[in-house]
Design a protein around this motif. Structure first.
Motif, PDB file in Angstrom:
ATOM      1  N   TRP A  67       0.792  -1.241   0.019  1.00  0.00           N
ATOM      2  CA  TRP A  67       0.003  -0.252  -0.084  1.00  0.00           C
ATOM      3  C   TRP A  67       0.892   1.287  -0.032  1.00  0.00           C
ATOM      4  N   GLN A  68       0.442   2.448  -0.908  1.00  0.00           N
ATOM      5  CA  GLN A  68       1.188   3.438  -0.719  1.00  0.00           C
ATOM      6  C   GLN A  68       0.388   4.565   0.012  1.00  0.00           C
ATOM      7  N   GLN A  69       1.339   4.771   1.131  1.00  0.00           N
ATOM      8  CA  GLN A  69       0.558   5.839   1.891  1.00  0.00           C
ATOM      9  C   GLN A  69       1.341   7.163   2.200  1.00  0.00           C
ATOM     10  N   ASP A  70       2.354   7.293   1.670  1.00  0.00           N
ATOM     11  CA  ASP A  70       3.488   8.370   2.077  1.00  0.00           C
ATOM     12  C   ASP A  70       3.386   9.322   0.518  1.00  0.00           C
ATOM     13  N   TYR A  71       2.880  10.405   0.968  1.00  0.00           N
ATOM     14  CA  TYR A  71       2.706  11.281  -0.524  1.00  0.00           C
ATOM     15  C   TYR A  71       4.178  11.679  -0.958  1.00  0.00           C
ATOM     16  N   ASN A  72       5.228  11.843  -0.018  1.00  0.00           N
ATOM     17  CA  ASN A  72       6.433  12.272  -0.546  1.00  0.00           C
ATOM     18  C   ASN A  72       7.125  10.884  -1.384  1.00  0.00           C
ATOM     19  N   GLY A  73       6.717   9.690  -1.056  1.00  0.00           N
ATOM     20  CA  GLY A  73       7.244   8.763  -1.589  1.00  0.00           C
ATOM     21  C   GLY A  73       6.365   7.944  -3.045  1.00  0.00           C
ATOM     22  N   LEU A  74       5.601   9.029  -3.572  1.00  0.00           N
ATOM     23  CA  LEU A  74       4.748   8.693  -4.596  1.00  0.00           C
ATOM     24  C   LEU A  74       5.708   8.321  -5.735  1.00  0.00           C
ATOM     25  N   PRO A  75       5.479   6.898  -6.212  1.00  0.00           N
ATOM     26  CA  PRO A  75       6.341   6.592  -7.422  1.00  0.00           C
ATOM     27  C   PRO A  75       6.448   7.229  -8.602  1.00  0.00           C
ATOM     28  N   SER A  76       7.631   7.531  -9.292  1.00  0.00           N
ATOM     29  CA  SER A  76       7.636   8.285 -10.338  1.00  0.00           C
ATOM     30  C   SER A  76       7.869   7.495 -11.498  1.00  0.00           C
ATOM     31  N   GLY A  77       8.075   7.986 -12.664  1.00  0.00           N
ATOM     32  CA  GLY A  77       8.217   6.870 -13.947  1.00  0.00           C
ATOM     33  C   GLY A  77       7.334   7.119 -14.893  1.00  0.00           C
ATOM     34  N   PRO A  78       6.804   6.183 -15.724  1.00  0.00           N
ATOM     35  CA  PRO A  78       5.964   6.397 -16.752  1.00  0.00           C
ATOM     36  C   PRO A  78       4.510   6.540 -16.327  1.00  0.00           C
ATOM     37  N   LEU A  79       4.030   7.603 -16.969  1.00  0.00           N
ATOM     38  CA  LEU A  79       2.531   7.835 -16.386  1.00  0.00           C
ATOM     39  C   LEU A  79       1.756   6.595 -16.381  1.00  0.00           C
ATOM     40  N   GLY A  80       1.583   5.653 -17.275  1.00  0.00           N
ATOM     41  CA  GLY A  80       0.889   4.946 -17.239  1.00  0.00           C
ATOM     42  C   GLY A  80       1.171   3.380 -16.628  1.00  0.00           C
ATOM     43  N   LYS A  81       2.253   3.446 -16.063  1.00  0.00           N
ATOM     44  CA  LYS A  81       2.548   2.306 -15.187  1.00  0.00           C
ATOM     45  C   LYS A  81       1.925   1.945 -13.744  1.00  0.00           C
ATOM     46  N   TYR A  82       1.694   3.238 -13.238  1.00  0.00           N
ATOM     47  CA  TYR A  82       0.998   2.996 -11.567  1.00  0.00           C
ATOM     48  C   TYR A  82      -0.472   3.221 -11.870  1.00  0.00           C
ATOM     49  N   LYS A  83      -1.371   2.149 -11.907  1.00  0.00           N
ATOM     50  CA  LYS A  83      -2.843   2.258 -11.923  1.00  0.00           C
ATOM     51  C   LYS A  83      -3.362   2.057 -10.644  1.00  0.00           C
ATOM     52  N   ILE A  84      -4.191   2.710 -10.269  1.00  0.00           N
ATOM     53  CA  ILE A  84      -4.807   2.417  -8.834  1.00  0.00           C
ATOM     54  C   ILE A  84      -5.907   1.193  -8.913  1.00  0.00           C
ATOM     55  N   GLN A  85      -5.746   0.352  -8.104  1.00  0.00           N
ATOM     56  CA  GLN A  85      -6.313  -0.752  -7.996  1.00  0.00           C
ATOM     57  C   GLN A  85      -7.323  -0.993  -6.894  1.00  0.00           C
TER      58      GLN A  85
END
Length: 197
Positions: A67-85
């Motif tokens: 689970w991603q909960q740290d705003y400052n730790g949001l992943p960077s990279g290709p815009l299409g890679k991280y899709k909220i499930q």
């Protein structure tokens, strides 16, 4: 006596409880403001992630267990890679005015709304009206959201893929059995779990 006078003077300078509530309500409204230019620039999943984490919620991306909960730790990279499930909005300050962030999310399968003081009927109606969520959302929890009534729950019948619904501690729901029966008639695959209270 001098100490009492100083303490009274100090206490009189503190904002009242009503002023503090107003401030937090205002701040939460700012956190929920939708920036449509940001959505265009980074895509709906990144913009929704920023909104949810800013408001104290968590997200899980498709293909990831963590689970991603740290705003400052949001992943960077290709815009299409991280899709909220999945979205876990437990004790977050998400509110109706931010729900436009959910438009364009096509992979959301699970949403948890637990102890969310700003969740009310229009929020559930909005979730139910978003075409992408109608097709993808399969699991929903609504727990200890005191502003939710039968009307909000009945709107969930638009979520054609909804298979699991967990309800608990909803004092605004007056006709729970009737409401659940209507939902299960509209959505034959739906399993509704409830805490008996």
């Amino acid at each position: 006596m001098m100490l009492f006078a100083k303490a009274t003077k100090y206490l009189n300078k503190l904002p009242s409880l009503a002023d503090r509530r107003h401030f937090w309500g205002w701040l939460n409204a700012v956190f929920n403001k939708v920036d449509y230019e940001r959505i265009k620039a980074v895509g709906p999943d990144r913009a929704a992630s920023e909104w949810l984490l800013r408001c104290g919620a968590k997200v899980r991306y498709k293909g990831f267990d963590k689970w991603q909960q740290d705003y400052n730790g949001l992943p960077s990279g290709p815009l299409g890679k991280y899709k909220i499930q999945a979205i876990d909005a437990t004790e977050s300050c998400i509110m109706y005015r931010g729900f436009d962030h959910l438009e364009g999310l096509v992979h959301v399968e699970e949403i948890k709304l637990i102890r969310c003081i700003y969740i009310e009927d229009p929020c559930l109606e909005r979730i139910s009206a978003i075409a992408n969520l109608q097709a993808s959302l399969s699991s929903l929890e609504v727990v200890s959201c005191g502003n939710v009534t039968d009307r909000g729950l009945l709107a969930l019948h638009h979520l054609s893929n909804l298979q699991q619904l967990f309800l608990s501690d909803l004092p605004g729901v007056r006709e729970k059995e009737k409401t659940v029966k209507i939902l299960q008639t509209a959505l034959p695959k739906l399993v509704v779990e409830q805490d008996v209270q």
